[in-house]
Design a protein around this motif. Structure first.
Motif, PDB file in Angstrom:
ATOM      1  N   CYS A  18      46.805 -45.804 -20.487  1.00  0.00           N
ATOM      2  CA  CYS A  18      46.167 -44.962 -21.128  1.00  0.00           C
ATOM      3  C   CYS A  18      46.847 -43.426 -21.393  1.00  0.00           C
ATOM      4  N   ALA A  19      46.989 -43.201 -20.588  1.00  0.00           N
ATOM      5  CA  ALA A  19      47.459 -42.425 -19.835  1.00  0.00           C
ATOM      6  C   ALA A  19      49.481 -42.718 -20.581  1.00  0.00           C
ATOM      7  N   SER A  20      49.703 -43.542 -19.504  1.00  0.00           N
ATOM      8  CA  SER A  20      51.513 -43.926 -20.263  1.00  0.00           C
ATOM      9  C   SER A  20      51.429 -43.594 -21.299  1.00  0.00           C
ATOM     10  N   GLN A  21      50.525 -44.767 -22.419  1.00  0.00           N
ATOM     11  CA  GLN A  21      50.413 -44.791 -24.160  1.00  0.00           C
ATOM     12  C   GLN A  21      50.621 -43.253 -24.543  1.00  0.00           C
ATOM     13  N   SER A  22      50.200 -42.800 -24.213  1.00  0.00           N
ATOM     14  CA  SER A  22      49.715 -41.380 -24.661  1.00  0.00           C
ATOM     15  C   SER A  22      51.023 -40.522 -24.438  1.00  0.00           C
ATOM     16  N   LYS A  23      52.312 -40.386 -23.036  1.00  0.00           N
ATOM     17  CA  LYS A  23      53.154 -39.723 -22.872  1.00  0.00           C
ATOM     18  C   LYS A  23      54.129 -40.490 -23.858  1.00  0.00           C
ATOM     19  N   THR A  24      53.445 -41.901 -24.235  1.00  0.00           N
ATOM     20  CA  THR A  24      54.998 -42.495 -24.967  1.00  0.00           C
ATOM     21  C   THR A  24      54.495 -42.415 -26.229  1.00  0.00           C
ATOM     22  N   LEU A  27      56.393 -38.426 -26.579  1.00  0.00           N
ATOM     23  CA  LEU A  27      57.377 -38.667 -26.915  1.00  0.00           C
ATOM     24  C   LEU A  27      57.772 -39.281 -27.823  1.00  0.00           C
ATOM     25  N   THR A  28      57.047 -40.773 -29.024  1.00  0.00           N
ATOM     26  CA  THR A  28      57.697 -40.399 -29.979  1.00  0.00           C
ATOM     27  C   THR A  28      57.507 -39.605 -31.115  1.00  0.00           C
ATOM     28  N   LEU A  29      56.251 -39.048 -31.052  1.00  0.00           N
ATOM     29  CA  LEU A  29      56.105 -38.103 -32.051  1.00  0.00           C
ATOM     30  C   LEU A  29      57.518 -36.134 -32.262  1.00  0.00           C
ATOM     31  N   ILE A  30      58.223 -36.447 -31.023  1.00  0.00           N
ATOM     32  CA  ILE A  30      58.737 -35.332 -30.612  1.00  0.00           C
ATOM     33  C   ILE A  30      60.203 -35.636 -30.979  1.00  0.00           C
ATOM     34  N   VAL A  31      60.478 -36.829 -30.728  1.00  0.00           N
ATOM     35  CA  VAL A  31      61.955 -37.632 -31.015  1.00  0.00           C
ATOM     36  C   VAL A  31      62.024 -37.781 -32.713  1.00  0.00           C
ATOM     37  N   ASP A  32      60.815 -37.877 -33.130  1.00  0.00           N
ATOM     38  CA  ASP A  32      60.965 -38.133 -34.754  1.00  0.00           C
ATOM     39  C   ASP A  32      61.387 -37.049 -35.475  1.00  0.00           C
ATOM     40  N   LYS A  33      60.668 -36.470 -34.741  1.00  0.00           N
ATOM     41  CA  LYS A  33      59.851 -34.871 -35.732  1.00  0.00           C
ATOM     42  C   LYS A  33      61.320 -33.928 -35.590  1.00  0.00           C
ATOM     43  N   GLU A  34      62.789 -34.251 -34.421  1.00  0.00           N
ATOM     44  CA  GLU A  34      63.232 -33.921 -34.436  1.00  0.00           C
ATOM     45  C   GLU A  34      64.515 -34.293 -35.077  1.00  0.00           C
ATOM     46  N   ALA A  35      64.389 -35.712 -35.194  1.00  0.00           N
ATOM     47  CA  ALA A  35      66.025 -36.521 -35.890  1.00  0.00           C
ATOM     48  C   ALA A  35      65.515 -36.361 -37.866  1.00  0.00           C
ATOM     49  N   ASP A  36      64.589 -36.413 -37.525  1.00  0.00           N
ATOM     50  CA  ASP A  36      63.840 -35.240 -39.201  1.00  0.00           C
ATOM     51  C   ASP A  36      64.674 -34.211 -39.062  1.00  0.00           C
ATOM     52  N   ARG A  37      64.386 -33.704 -38.753  1.00  0.00           N
ATOM     53  CA  ARG A  37      65.109 -31.834 -39.257  1.00  0.00           C
ATOM     54  C   ARG A  37      66.276 -32.873 -38.135  1.00  0.00           C
ATOM     55  N   PHE A  38      67.307 -33.240 -38.043  1.00  0.00           N
ATOM     56  CA  PHE A  38      68.791 -33.030 -37.629  1.00  0.00           C
ATOM     57  C   PHE A  38      68.905 -32.968 -38.710  1.00  0.00           C
ATOM     58  N   TYR A  53      61.875 -39.695 -20.087  1.00  0.00           N
ATOM     59  CA  TYR A  53      60.788 -38.529 -19.569  1.00  0.00           C
ATOM     60  C   TYR A  53      60.377 -39.374 -18.590  1.00  0.00           C
ATOM     61  N   LYS A  54      60.351 -39.025 -16.985  1.00  0.00           N
ATOM     62  CA  LYS A  54      59.266 -39.022 -16.106  1.00  0.00           C
ATOM     63  C   LYS A  54      58.506 -40.917 -16.494  1.00  0.00           C
ATOM     64  N   GLY A  55      60.087 -42.029 -16.081  1.00  0.00           N
ATOM     65  CA  GLY A  55      59.077 -42.836 -16.156  1.00  0.00           C
ATOM     66  C   GLY A  55      58.834 -43.674 -17.352  1.00  0.00           C
ATOM     67  N   GLU A  56      59.166 -42.260 -18.879  1.00  0.00           N
ATOM     68  CA  GLU A  56      58.850 -43.490 -20.097  1.00  0.00           C
ATOM     69  C   GLU A  56      60.293 -43.708 -20.561  1.00  0.00           C
ATOM     70  N   SER A  57      60.938 -44.357 -20.987  1.00  0.00           N
ATOM     71  CA  SER A  57      61.162 -44.275 -21.714  1.00  0.00           C
ATOM     72  C   SER A  57      61.562 -44.495 -23.540  1.00  0.00           C
ATOM     73  N   ASN A 363      68.209 -29.902 -27.048  1.00  0.00           N
ATOM     74  CA  ASN A 363      67.322 -28.466 -26.399  1.00  0.00           C
ATOM     75  C   ASN A 363      65.959 -28.138 -26.869  1.00  0.00           C
ATOM     76  N   GLN A 364      65.945 -28.876 -27.809  1.00  0.00           N
ATOM     77  CA  GLN A 364      64.691 -28.603 -28.646  1.00  0.00           C
ATOM     78  C   GLN A 364      63.546 -29.808 -28.210  1.00  0.00           C
ATOM     79  N   ILE A 365      64.073 -31.079 -27.877  1.00  0.00           N
ATOM     80  CA  ILE A 365      63.163 -31.709 -27.507  1.00  0.00           C
ATOM     81  C   ILE A 365      62.800 -32.151 -26.145  1.00  0.00           C
ATOM     82  N   ILE A 366      63.921 -31.603 -25.315  1.00  0.00           N
ATOM     83  CA  ILE A 366      63.748 -31.441 -23.425  1.00  0.00           C
ATOM     84  C   ILE A 366      62.501 -29.652 -23.736  1.00  0.00           C
ATOM     85  N   GLU A 367      62.879 -28.909 -24.843  1.00  0.00           N
ATOM     86  CA  GLU A 367      61.340 -27.997 -24.656  1.00  0.00           C
ATOM     87  C   GLU A 367      60.177 -28.153 -24.596  1.00  0.00           C
TER      88      GLU A 367
END
Length: 370
Positions: A18-24, A27-38, A53-57, A363-367
């Motif tokens: 569950c923790a791994s799924q939550s991390k994934t 990650l998906t939500l952050i990248v999708d949001k920033e890609a949409d903005r981009f 990111y720390k074991g997750e791709s 940088n926004q994704i990393i932050e």
């Protein structure tokens, strides 16, 4: 007791999952949001983002490679990664040093021969360390390429591409025999696309093998980068993304084979392989990787040069990065070894502000991941 232990084990397994799924998911939500903005900046066509990111791709592809064609990029889409290529050349130099075949302070004429003793200024010769830190004094580009880049348009880019595609290795080596240095090596940072090609030639002399073969055997195969090349076979050329400027005009690319080594910026790769490359660079047990990140020359403020990498000391911790830009492609690769994460963002659009927009997105994704 055995039943209780098995139940506890299953609970821990579920919790970890569950923790791994939550991390994934995060990650998906952050990248999708920033890609949409981009992509709200309509000068861009498509973007591919790979994050470790720390074991997750995570790899995400967005937009369309060609306007109104509904052809979203995929893991098979090849992009020109341009100057990020230099970091791969730097890795091979680190290999040669680890294997005792060369030293950082070896004068390059000792490898190239006495015909290159002109590459000295006031008794200070160009050394390998100068080539990989852009402090050699060797010119930025060959021929009239730099002049053509002063007025960026399709015609000038096409002329530059023709020069860079047909310029022969022996011509470059002959030109260097008559080069006159104007300042001592190792003192001043001056970016060069010629120096990495000279490095590639030196590596071929050292190993008695073609540069592209060295890349494949020492980096691409062990790093599982199955679709990363300098020169594309016919069956791979169709996977190379078209590149565009801000007006969505088709730009030249290096789909066809070139004559030079390609060590400065001719590698083509996809986001899956760039993800593998990030993981390779995060392998703390790899002594060659660690060597290639070592600070060798301080440029300005918090910026150092390693083996063609920029090493940045910032509040988030020391990280390595490199930008790659060509006529119709822009990308940033940023890796934080101390924190076990890295990001690659590649787009098939190129214009003056593109590289800073991409870096801001990274940088926004990393932050948000911190």
């Amino acid at each position: 007791m055995k039943i209780k232990f098995e139940i506890l084990y299953l609970i821990l397994l579920v919790l970890n999952s569950c923790a791994s799924q939550s991390k994934t998911d995060t990650l998906t939500l952050i990248v999708d949001k920033e890609a949409d903005r981009f992509l709200k900046d309509t000068r861009f066509n498509a973007v591919s983002i790979a994050v470790y990111y720390k074991g997750e791709s995570y790899i995400g592809h967005y937009g369309e490679l060609d306007k109104n064609q509904h052809n979203k990029p995929t893991n098979e889409t090849l992009y020109e990664i341009a100057s990020v290529t230099k970091t791969m050349t730097g890795y091979l130099v680190a290999c040669a040093i680890e294997e005792g075949k060369i030293e950082l302070n070896t004068p390059i004429y000792e490898i190239l021969g006495k015909d290159y003793r002109n590459l000295i200024y006031n008794d200070e010769p160009i050394r390998m360390i100068h080539l990989i830190t852009h402090t050699s004094g060797i010119p930025l580009n060959i021929g009239e390429v730099s002049a053509l880049y002063q007025t960026p348009n399709f015609d000038n880019y096409s002329k530059a591409k023709e020069i860079l595609s047909t310029y022969k290795k022996q011509k470059l080596l002959a030109d260097l025999k008559s080069l006159e240095l104007t300042e001592p090596p190792g003192k001043v940072y001056s970016y060069s696309n010629v120096a990495p090609n000279l490095v590639a030639h030196m590596l071929e002399v050292i190993y008695n093998k073609p540069f592209e073969e060295l890349l494949k055997t020492k980096l691409f195969v062990p790093a599982k980068m199955k679709n990363t090349f300098i020169n594309l076979d016919k069956d791979k050329q169709g996977f190379l993304a078209n590149g565009y400027n801000e007006k969505h005009q088709l730009m030249p690319n290096f789909k066809e084979p070139i004559n030079l080594w390609g060590a400065a910026g001719r590698v083509k790769s996809n986001s899956l392989d760039m993800l593998h490359y990030i993981k390779w660079q995060l392998n703390a047990s790899n002594s060659i990787v660690k060597r290639s990140h070592k600070k060798l020359f301080k440029d300005v403020d918090n910026i150092w040069l390693a083996y063609f990498w920029d090493v940045i000391d910032d509040p988030n911790g020391t990280h390595i990065e490199h930008h790659g830009g060509i006529y119709g492609s822009q990308n940033w690769l940023m890796i934080y070894p101390e924190h076990e994460y890295g990001i690659s963002i590649i787009t098939n659009s190129s214009f003056p502000e593109a590289n800073q927009i991409i870096k801001q997105t990274a940088n926004q994704i990393i932050e948000q991941l911190k």
